[in-house]
Design a protein around this motif. Structure first.
Motif, PDB file in Angstrom:
ATOM      1  N   UNK A 115      27.940  51.039  28.468  1.00 19.91           N
ATOM      2  CA  UNK A 115      28.275  52.377  27.972  1.00 19.91           C
ATOM      3  C   UNK A 115      29.062  52.231  26.682  1.00 19.91           C
ATOM      4  N   UNK A 116      28.889  53.171  25.780  1.00 18.81           N
ATOM      5  CA  UNK A 116      29.620  53.124  24.518  1.00 18.81           C
ATOM      6  C   UNK A 116      31.119  53.165  24.789  1.00 18.81           C
ATOM      7  N   UNK A 117      31.941  52.657  23.861  1.00 19.20           N
ATOM      8  CA  UNK A 117      33.397  52.665  24.056  1.00 19.20           C
ATOM      9  C   UNK A 117      33.974  54.073  24.193  1.00 19.20           C
ATOM     10  N   UNK A 118      33.167  55.092  23.956  1.00 21.39           N
ATOM     11  CA  UNK A 118      33.653  56.458  24.146  1.00 21.39           C
ATOM     12  C   UNK A 118      33.585  56.878  25.606  1.00 21.39           C
ATOM     13  N   UNK A 119      32.957  56.070  26.444  1.00 21.64           N
ATOM     14  CA  UNK A 119      32.874  56.361  27.878  1.00 21.64           C
ATOM     15  C   UNK A 119      33.480  55.173  28.610  1.00 21.64           C
ATOM     16  N   UNK A 120      34.701  55.343  29.102  1.00 23.40           N
ATOM     17  CA  UNK A 120      35.403  54.250  29.762  1.00 23.40           C
ATOM     18  C   UNK A 120      35.998  54.744  31.080  1.00 23.40           C
ATOM     19  N   UNK A 121      36.536  53.806  31.843  1.00 23.51           N
ATOM     20  CA  UNK A 121      37.180  54.115  33.118  1.00 23.51           C
ATOM     21  C   UNK A 121      38.581  53.512  33.128  1.00 23.51           C
ATOM     22  N   UNK A 122      39.449  54.023  33.990  1.00 24.37           N
ATOM     23  CA  UNK A 122      40.806  53.463  34.055  1.00 24.37           C
ATOM     24  C   UNK A 122      40.873  52.169  34.862  1.00 24.37           C
ATOM     25  N   UNK A 123      39.765  51.777  35.492  1.00 27.48           N
ATOM     26  CA  UNK A 123      39.753  50.535  36.270  1.00 27.48           C
ATOM     27  C   UNK A 123      38.419  49.824  36.042  1.00 27.48           C
ATOM     28  N   UNK A 124      38.271  48.675  36.679  1.00 24.20           N
ATOM     29  CA  UNK A 124      37.079  47.841  36.448  1.00 24.20           C
ATOM     30  C   UNK A 124      35.948  48.143  37.419  1.00 24.20           C
ATOM     31  N   UNK A 125      35.961  49.310  38.057  1.00 23.82           N
ATOM     32  CA  UNK A 125      34.936  49.624  39.048  1.00 23.82           C
ATOM     33  C   UNK A 125      33.582  49.926  38.419  1.00 23.82           C
ATOM     34  N   UNK A 126      33.534  50.041  37.099  1.00 27.24           N
ATOM     35  CA  UNK A 126      32.272  50.295  36.428  1.00 27.24           C
ATOM     36  C   UNK A 126      31.592  49.030  35.923  1.00 27.24           C
ATOM     37  N   UNK A 127      32.121  47.861  36.294  1.00 29.58           N
ATOM     38  CA  UNK A 127      31.539  46.587  35.856  1.00 29.58           C
ATOM     39  C   UNK A 127      30.684  46.021  36.987  1.00 29.58           C
ATOM     40  N   UNK A 128      29.391  45.913  36.736  1.00 25.56           N
ATOM     41  CA  UNK A 128      28.457  45.379  37.732  1.00 25.56           C
ATOM     42  C   UNK A 128      27.708  44.212  37.104  1.00 25.56           C
ATOM     43  N   UNK A 129      27.852  43.043  37.690  1.00 25.82           N
ATOM     44  CA  UNK A 129      27.144  41.862  37.198  1.00 25.82           C
ATOM     45  C   UNK A 129      26.257  41.319  38.322  1.00 25.82           C
TER      46      UNK A 129
END
Length: 630
Positions: free
Chosen positions: A239-253
């Motif tokens: 996601x572009x740096x304009x769409x972020x989260x306050x934690x790392x729950x959006x990182x899927x590898x």
């Protein structure tokens, strides 16, 4: 006499269950992985009581005959390994043959399966690791496995389970990880008969699956990544740096389509994003790393969520290069266009079209026909007012927390969307850390607070509704703890209408549970001797008149349900009293309270977020010609 003895198969399976079956989510993961390995195109997951009551997995895979159905419940019986070399070239999700016997040893387990075209199916029942009961059953497509009363025979394990909502969240996350890895498979998840996650197969566009799993708001921000180096392939989306989260729950590898957690990969991702993210924000990343199965060991973790690479540095460098290349080439950097001249700021036109396409698709899915695009013309919205010129607009519909602020789509009245079909409304389910990430910038009309959100998003808050939400949580805790009213130094004498005074005197017990103490003082005058601290100095007459209408009937059981209306009155009056005293420091503290607040109970004024406008929409409007016909 020998002191060493062979453990029984039942005990061995229960020991294995301690490693493989950590919680209901572990069962969901193992069984859904088996369905994927069986070539299923549609997988359905039904849960009860967060998965502790029942877990049912249905698939349309190739199924099993009676002999295989019997063998699959024996320890280390598997169709996925034959020889030692197979362990180093694993291409399936499961391979150890431990999951099914381990699950069956700590639950009431039922398996119903049949091979394609079979005239008869097989049913296997196991009660807490006992000998399986195998019998013929009607034929069916694929396999259905039911796991009931998980850990019923291991009470020490069961008592360590979290509350139902927490276990359900973990189980849903287990499905989302597998759904992201397999967009060609349709996934449907329900809990207690209510749909949680609905995602048809989308092999042609992985972004559709990502939006279904992480919320449709991420869709217009997704950027593809791709890098290939020395036997390592990295693909996916960020996601572009304009769409972020306050934690790392959006990182899927994912490594060879298996979800894994790896510090080295996370470090490579963080390094690639470090120049683009504000402090405390985390990126959204869905990456697929494909390597030769012989170059990665997947047999280093009981739940197979960690791996060991033969060339960990090479894999990390490829991941870093893939993300860095996408970030450098992305339009938000203001790169030079052809001829060396600057492109339009952030290529807003490109982003605006992406947003409009997404909005149109979302509206068509809801109403069956496109609505006028934001900013084009006023048009009636079903169930609401005119179309707003912004993509996020208040509607007149009521949500659980009062008037609903509806981002992206307007929902059919009385019909809740399935998980992944509509973005949760900010006044009903704000993302974790949403309010704490806001930066206050000023006050509008002595009531509305204007804030900057992540990536430059414009957010307008109603201070009264925000205070009301936070105060309601405090009052609810007071009732739950059954705190006695604390006498105030500044009592008040209040003369009231006869009906109001009578209702308050009859409801003195309920008032005491709400933290107030009143006494008759002759005629229709009442002495207010105690109020909750946050209501000291509030308009006593207005408060008591409102409470008289909100108290439960005399003789009612006094609990959070019957006192709910009274709690809402307290919260509203406490907010009204505090509105004018909301300094910047208190506002920041209030934003922290909102992040910890429960947004499910309704407030009298439930619309905290009055408006949210993404930077992309502001840029699109700024670049729009004054006359649309030109």
């Amino acid at each position: 006499m020998a002191r060493i003895a062979r453990l029984s198969d039942v005990l061995i399976n229960k020991i294995a269950a301690g490693e493989v079956v950590e919680r209901p989510a572990s069962v969901v993961k193992e069984l859904v992985e088996n369905s994927i390995d069986a070539g299923s195109r549609t997988i359905r997951v039904a849960l009860e009581k967060g998965g502790l009551g029942r877990i049912t997995i249905s698939d349309d895979g190739h199924g099993m005959g009676m002999e295989d159905a019997r063998l699959c419940l024996e320890r280390h019986a598997t169709s996925k390994l034959r020889e030692l070399d197979d362990l180093f070239t694993i291409n399936t999700k499961g391979f150890r043959g431990e999951a099914l016997p381990a699950i069956a040893s700590v639950s009431r387990f039922t398996l119903h399966t049949a091979e394609p075209g079979a005239q008869v199916g097989t049913k296997v029942v196991v009660e807490g690791g006992s000998d399986p009961l195998v019998e013929e059953a009607p034929p069916r497509v694929g396999t259905v496995i039911s796991v009931e009363d998980l850990f019923y025979n291991t009470p020490a394990r069961r008592k360590f389970m979290k509350r139902e909502a927490t276990e359900l969240q973990h189980a849903e996350e287990a499905v989302i990880r597998l759904a992201l890895a397999h967009p060609d498979v349709a996934f449907f998840v329900e809990h207690g008969g209510q749909q949680l996650f609905t995602s048809p197969a989308s092999p042609g566009d992985p972004r559709e699956r990502i939006a279904a799993a992480l919320g449709p708001g991420v869709h217009p921000h997704l950027v593809p990544v791709e890098e290939r180096r020395l036997g390592v392939s990295v693909t996916g989306h960020i996601a572009s740096p304009e769409y972020t989260l306050p934690n790392a729950r959006g990182i899927y590898t994912f490594v060879n389509r298996r979800y894994i957690r790896d510090r080295g990969l996370n470090s490579a991702i963080q390094r690639a994003f470090q120049e683009f993210l504000a402090s405390g924000r985390q990126p959204v990343v869905v990456l697929f790393i494909d390597v030769d199965p012989r170059a990665v060991d997947v047999n280093v973790h009981p739940q197979k969520q960690e791996v060991r690479f033969a060339d960990a540095k090479g894999v990390g460098d490829t991941v870093h290069a893939a993300i860095s290349r996408a970030l450098r080439a992305a339009p938000w950097l203001g790169n030079k266009g052809e001829g060396g001249g600057p492109e339009q700021p952030r290529q807003a036109a490109h982003y605006a079209m992406a947003v409009e396409r997404f909005l149109t698709r979302a509206q068509e899915a809801t109403w069956g026909a496109p609505l006028p695009l934001p900013g084009t013309q006023d048009a009636p919205v079903p169930g609401g007012g005119p179309t707003s010129p912004l993509p996020f607009a208040p509607t007149s519909m009521q949500g659980p927390s009062g008037p609903a602020f509806a981002p992206v789509t307007t929902l059919l009245p009385g019909r809740a969307p399935a998980f992944g079909q509509a973005q949760p409304q900010l006044n009903e389910a704000p993302p974790p850390g949403y309010f704490g990430a806001l930066r206050p910038m000023g006050v509008l009309g002595e009531r509305f607070h204007v804030c900057e959100g992540p990536g430059g998003t414009l957010v307008v808050l109603d201070a009264h509704a925000a205070l009301e939400r936070a105060r309601l949580m405090g009052f609810q805790r007071m009732v739950e703890r059954e705190e006695a009213p604390v006498p105030t130094l500044f009592g008040a004498m209040v003369e009231l209408p006869v009906s109001v005074a009578k209702a308050l005197v009859e409801g003195r017990e309920a008032l005491a549970r709400l933290g107030l103490e009143v006494e008759p003082f002759g005629g229709t005058t009442l002495a207010l001797k105690a109020v909750p601290p946050s209501l000291v100095g509030a308009d006593a007459r207005a408060l008591l008149e409102a409470l008289a209408r909100a108290l439960p009937p005399p003789g009612s059981a006094l609990d959070g349900t019957t006192l709910a209306e009274g709690l809402r009155v307290l919260a509203c009056h406490a907010a009204r009293h505090a509105e004018g005293q909301l300094s910047e420091g208190k506002l920041r503290s209030l934003l922290g309270e909102l992040d910890a607040a429960d947004f499910h109970p309704s407030c009298i004024h439930g619309t905290v977020v009055v408006l949210e406008v993404p930077l992309l929409e502001l840029e699109r409007r700024a670049l729009r010609p004054p006359n649309p016909k030109i």
